[in-house]
Enzyme design. Structure first.
Site, PDB file in Angstrom:
ATOM      1  N   ASN A  26       0.832  -1.272  -0.011  1.00  0.00           N
ATOM      2  CA  ASN A  26       0.007   0.120  -0.099  1.00  0.00           C
ATOM      3  C   ASN A  26       0.805   1.244  -0.021  1.00  0.00           C
ATOM      4  OD1 ASN A  26       0.901  -0.251   2.592  1.00  0.00           O
ATOM      5  ND2 ASN A  26      -1.003   0.081   3.917  1.00  0.00           N
ATOM      6  N   ASP A  28       3.183   2.590   2.011  1.00  0.00           N
ATOM      7  CA  ASP A  28       3.478   3.309   3.141  1.00  0.00           C
ATOM      8  C   ASP A  28       5.035   3.051   3.705  1.00  0.00           C
ATOM      9  OD1 ASP A  28       3.252   0.729   4.240  1.00  0.00           O
ATOM     10  OD2 ASP A  28       2.200   1.323   5.870  1.00  0.00           O
ATOM     11  N   ASP A  32       4.089  -5.767   4.374  1.00  0.00           N
ATOM     12  CA  ASP A  32       2.952  -6.135   5.090  1.00  0.00           C
ATOM     13  C   ASP A  32       2.272  -7.550   4.636  1.00  0.00           C
ATOM     14  OD1 ASP A  32       1.576  -5.524   2.521  1.00  0.00           O
ATOM     15  OD2 ASP A  32       1.922  -3.160   3.104  1.00  0.00           O
ATOM     16  N   ASP A 101       6.814 -16.686  15.029  1.00  0.00           N
ATOM     17  CA  ASP A 101       7.824 -16.453  16.024  1.00  0.00           C
ATOM     18  C   ASP A 101       7.265 -16.375  17.324  1.00  0.00           C
ATOM     19  OD1 ASP A 101      10.358 -15.243  16.638  1.00  0.00           O
ATOM     20  OD2 ASP A 101      10.858 -14.736  14.682  1.00  0.00           O
ATOM     21  N   ASP A 209      11.951 -17.285  19.724  1.00  0.00           N
ATOM     22  CA  ASP A 209      13.029 -16.272  20.163  1.00  0.00           C
ATOM     23  C   ASP A 209      13.958 -16.943  21.535  1.00  0.00           C
ATOM     24  OD1 ASP A 209      14.054 -13.685  19.156  1.00  0.00           O
ATOM     25  OD2 ASP A 209      13.284 -13.035  21.152  1.00  0.00           O
ATOM     26  N   GLU A 265      15.495 -20.751  19.171  1.00  0.00           N
ATOM     27  CA  GLU A 265      16.681 -19.898  19.273  1.00  0.00           C
ATOM     28  C   GLU A 265      17.543 -20.275  20.469  1.00  0.00           C
ATOM     29  OE1 GLU A 265      18.268 -15.443  18.260  1.00  0.00           O
ATOM     30  OE2 GLU A 265      16.434 -15.702  19.437  1.00  0.00           O
ATOM     31  N   HIS A 342      17.879 -12.598  10.326  1.00  0.00           N
ATOM     32  CA  HIS A 342      17.737 -11.285  10.380  1.00  0.00           C
ATOM     33  C   HIS A 342      18.467 -10.301  11.400  1.00  0.00           C
ATOM     34  CE1 HIS A 342      15.622 -13.023  13.683  1.00  0.00           C
ATOM     35  NE2 HIS A 342      15.458 -11.890  14.354  1.00  0.00           N
ATOM     36  N   ASP A 343      19.305 -11.386  12.044  1.00  0.00           N
ATOM     37  CA  ASP A 343      20.433 -10.961  12.931  1.00  0.00           C
ATOM     38  C   ASP A 343      21.657 -10.931  12.567  1.00  0.00           C
ATOM     39  OD1 ASP A 343      18.275 -10.324  14.938  1.00  0.00           O
ATOM     40  OD2 ASP A 343      18.583 -12.319  15.884  1.00  0.00           O
TER      41      ASP A 343
HETATM   42  C1  GLC Z   1      16.563 -12.614  18.963  1.00  0.00           C
HETATM   43  C2  GLC Z   1      15.940 -12.287  18.068  1.00  0.00           C
HETATM   44  C3  GLC Z   1      16.347 -10.686  17.736  1.00  0.00           C
HETATM   45  C4  GLC Z   1      15.764  -9.869  18.675  1.00  0.00           C
HETATM   46  C5  GLC Z   1      16.180 -10.596  20.131  1.00  0.00           C
HETATM   47  C6  GLC Z   1      15.215  -9.790  21.214  1.00  0.00           C
HETATM   48  O1  GLC Z   1      17.849 -12.700  19.171  1.00  0.00           O
HETATM   49  O2  GLC Z   1      16.065 -12.965  16.914  1.00  0.00           O
HETATM   50  O3  GLC Z   1      16.018 -10.118  16.397  1.00  0.00           O
HETATM   51  O4  GLC Z   1      16.351  -8.590  18.598  1.00  0.00           O
HETATM   52  O5  GLC Z   1      15.957 -12.053  20.435  1.00  0.00           O
HETATM   53  O6  GLC Z   1      14.110 -10.313  21.118  1.00  0.00           O
HETATM   54 CA    CA Z   2       2.659  -1.446   3.601  1.00  0.00          CA
END
Ligand code: GLC
Ligand code: CA
Length: 566
Positions: A26, A28, A32, A101, A209, A265, A342-343
């Site tokens: 959309n 922004d 999404d 997650d 997580d 994790e 993503h980390d």
């Molecule tokens: C995990 C996630 C990370 C987040 C952290 C706190 O390591 O992968 O992205 O910042 O936990 O939730």
């Molecule tokens: Ca969006």
């Protein structure tokens, strides 16, 4: 015959979607759920079986959704519950499962439980979180000191003072992420309830997580002092005294009731602990993420330590660590396989070579090296295109609470690192590297958004994008697609035992997989020079995949990956 029980999540390839950066429907500037739904056919074409969806719950977004304010609501920028259900149904139609997650070590400080909890010591939610008196009473500005010296992962004390009750609450991450108190059975009930709520809605599993951190040493002792004056919380927070009890309870109450997959994790786990978290009897989780191989380049040299270094990981060290996990879990547990998430910075930039000359070859080599190992492979969005690190040039481009925290501490407050050194470290390991928008095509902003993206698009999107790769047989995308197809076809790729080869080579990572008299031989050259290699001198068998049109006998060409079956 291998001893492994055959189950779908061992045969699957998982694709991680970071919703904020995947597809914006959309304009922004924020990805999404409708955007994800539109792109599901792309993922079906790639052939993946499961999406791990980073958090989409209502959140103030201090840590991009890893700070949840309501576990049963969707973040408005991402859409609505209807959008979620629609996405889930579409994914299921395409044969793709959705893993959510579970962020339950902590909530947002804007979660209703915390808003109640901080009201007073008698509040029924007080014990949902970890409150303690300071070592010295009173607010920090009057000399009050926190309960112990622990440093938060995102810099600064792991405790935040709250004047209303003259107590401090624990936050292992940002101060907007107060840790839940898992000692409290009511907290655990709430978590199991919300998990069942999503499972009943049809989700297919959980990525959990920092699940190794939910049980804390209740003595809360000072940790080993660091150079910056704070102390290490690791030994008192990771793999704590009751962690297995809690996970077994969760398994009994929720996980065992559904046909789902779970991956925890698990920072700071060793082999023995991993075998318990992901035991083959199935009393806890299906698999865990360990982090040794992505921490192999951590530095203790220089004026600051930990992850903020500029060292390139050395292949033999990375290989030795993963070989250890491959052999160590054989028959007893199950590996998860990943180069990035993503980390973690982008695989091709960190472990391969993202220069124009070698990017495509080294991305394919890394994919080969990982996907033929034993375990369930995880692909970070864009990895299948050979997307690279961002190479940040200014602090304005950084969004991550972790980066801003370390910059403030190391550059601004303590002055132990210069601005340029910090940006060089960011270039190497910052989490924002893997959070830049998905590169769909060569339209402005990579086709990710028609508006202004929440974080800059990597300028190399005109070269590196999905549109130019999906129908190109020589692209990284097509190569990943072939890796995924082979896994569906070859039980040996899933269940064969892993046998390390050439362990003395500093250039070539090689191994065999063996099952029922069949053998797969994998050779990967991690360097930009040709290397002698006698792996295929005898009966080579059939070529399964390779990243060069012609394999030259007796050598592996720069970044060559070559795989045979006999
Ligand atoms: C995990 C996630 C990370 C987040 C952290 C706190 O390591 O992968 O992205 O910042 O936990 O939730
Ligand atoms: Ca969006």
């Amino acid at each position: 015959m291998s001893k492994d029980k055959h189950v779908w999540w061992k045969e699957a390839v998982v694709y991680q979607v970071y919703p904020q950066s995947f597809a914006d429907s959309n304009g922004d500037g924020i990805g999404d759920l409708p955007g994800l739904t539109e792109r599901l056919p792309y993922l079906a074409k790639l052939g993946i079986n499961v999406i791990w969806l980073s958090p989409v719950y209502a959140s103030p977004m201090d840590d991009n959704g890893y700070d949840i304010a309501d576990y049963r609501a969707i973040q408005p920028e991402y859409g609505t519950l209807e959008d979620f259900d629609h996405m889930l149904a579409r994914a299921h139609e395409l044969g793709i499962r959705i893993v959510m997650d579970l962020v339950a070590n902590h909530t947002s400080d804007e979660h209703g439980w915390f808003l109640e909890s901080r009201k007073g010591k008698d509040n029924p939610y007080r014990d949902f979180y970890v409150w303690r008196d300071g070592k010295t009473p009173g607010p920090p500005e009057d000399g009050g000191t926190p309960p112990n010296n622990w440093e938060s992962t995102f810099s600064g004390s792991a405790w935040e003072y709250d004047a209303a009750t003259d107590q401090w609450y624990l936050h292992c991450f940002s101060k907007k992420q107060p840790d839940l108190n898992w000692e409290n059975p009511r907290v655990r009930e709430e978590v199991y309830d919300l998990m069942a709520w999503w499972c009943d809605r049809g989700v297919d599993g959980w990525r959990m997580d920092v699940i190794s951190m939910i049980s804390k040493d209740q003595r809360f002792p000072d940790g080993k002092p660091k150079k910056n004056g704070f102390g290490e919380y690791g030994p008192y927070v990771m793999n704590g005294p009751r962690v297995h009890e809690f996970i077994q309870e969760m398994n009994e109450r929720v996980l065992s009731r559904y046909d789902i997959m779970t991956v925890g994790e698990a920072q700071g786990v060793n082999l023995e602990q991993a075998k318990q978290y992901a035991n083959a009897e199935g009393t806890e989780l299906d698999m865990i993420f360990q982090f040794e191989h992505v921490s192999a380049s951590k530095t203790t040299a220089g004026s600051f330590t930990g992850k903020w270094g500029v060292n390139k990981p050395q292949m033999p060290k990375v290989r030795a660590l993963l070989n250890k996990w491959q052999l160590g879990l054989e028959g007893a547990s199950w590996n998860s396989l990943f180069w990035n998430n993503h980390d973690q910075p982008r695989a091709v930039s960190r472990f391969g070579n993202d220069s124009p000359e070698w990017r495509v070859l080294s991305a394919k080599m890394l994919g080969t090296c990982l996907h033929f190992m034993k375990g369930t492979p995880y692909i970070l969005q864009g990895e299948e295109l050979g997307m690279t690190n961002m190479h940040f040039t200014s602090l304005d481009q950084c969004r991550d609470v972790e980066e801003l925290g370390i910059y403030q501490q190391a550059v601004v407050e303590r002055g132990v690192v210069t601005h340029d050194q910090m940006l060089a470290a960011f270039d190497n390991v910052a989490r924002d590297n893997c959070r830049t928008p998905m590169q769909w095509d060569d339209a402005p902003n990579a086709g990710f958004t028609t508006g202004k993206p929440w974080i800059d698009v990597n300028p190399n999107y005109t070269e590196i994008n999905a549109a130019s790769q999906v129908d190109d047989p020589d692209s990284v995308f097509s190569y990943y697609r072939e890796l995924i197809r082979l896994r569906r076809e070859l039980p040996i790729m899933v269940y064969g035992t892993y046998v390390p080869l050439l362990e003395d080579s500093s250039a070539i990572w090689a191994y065999r997989r063996e099952l029922d008299g069949k053998v797969i031989t994998v050779g990967c050259n991690w360097t930009d020079t040709e290397q002698p290699c006698d792996l295929w001198d005898d009966d080579a068998g059939e070529v399964l995949i390779g990243n060069y049109a012609t394999h030259k006998p007796g050598v592996l060409q720069p970044y060559e990956a070559y795989v045979t079956l006999r």
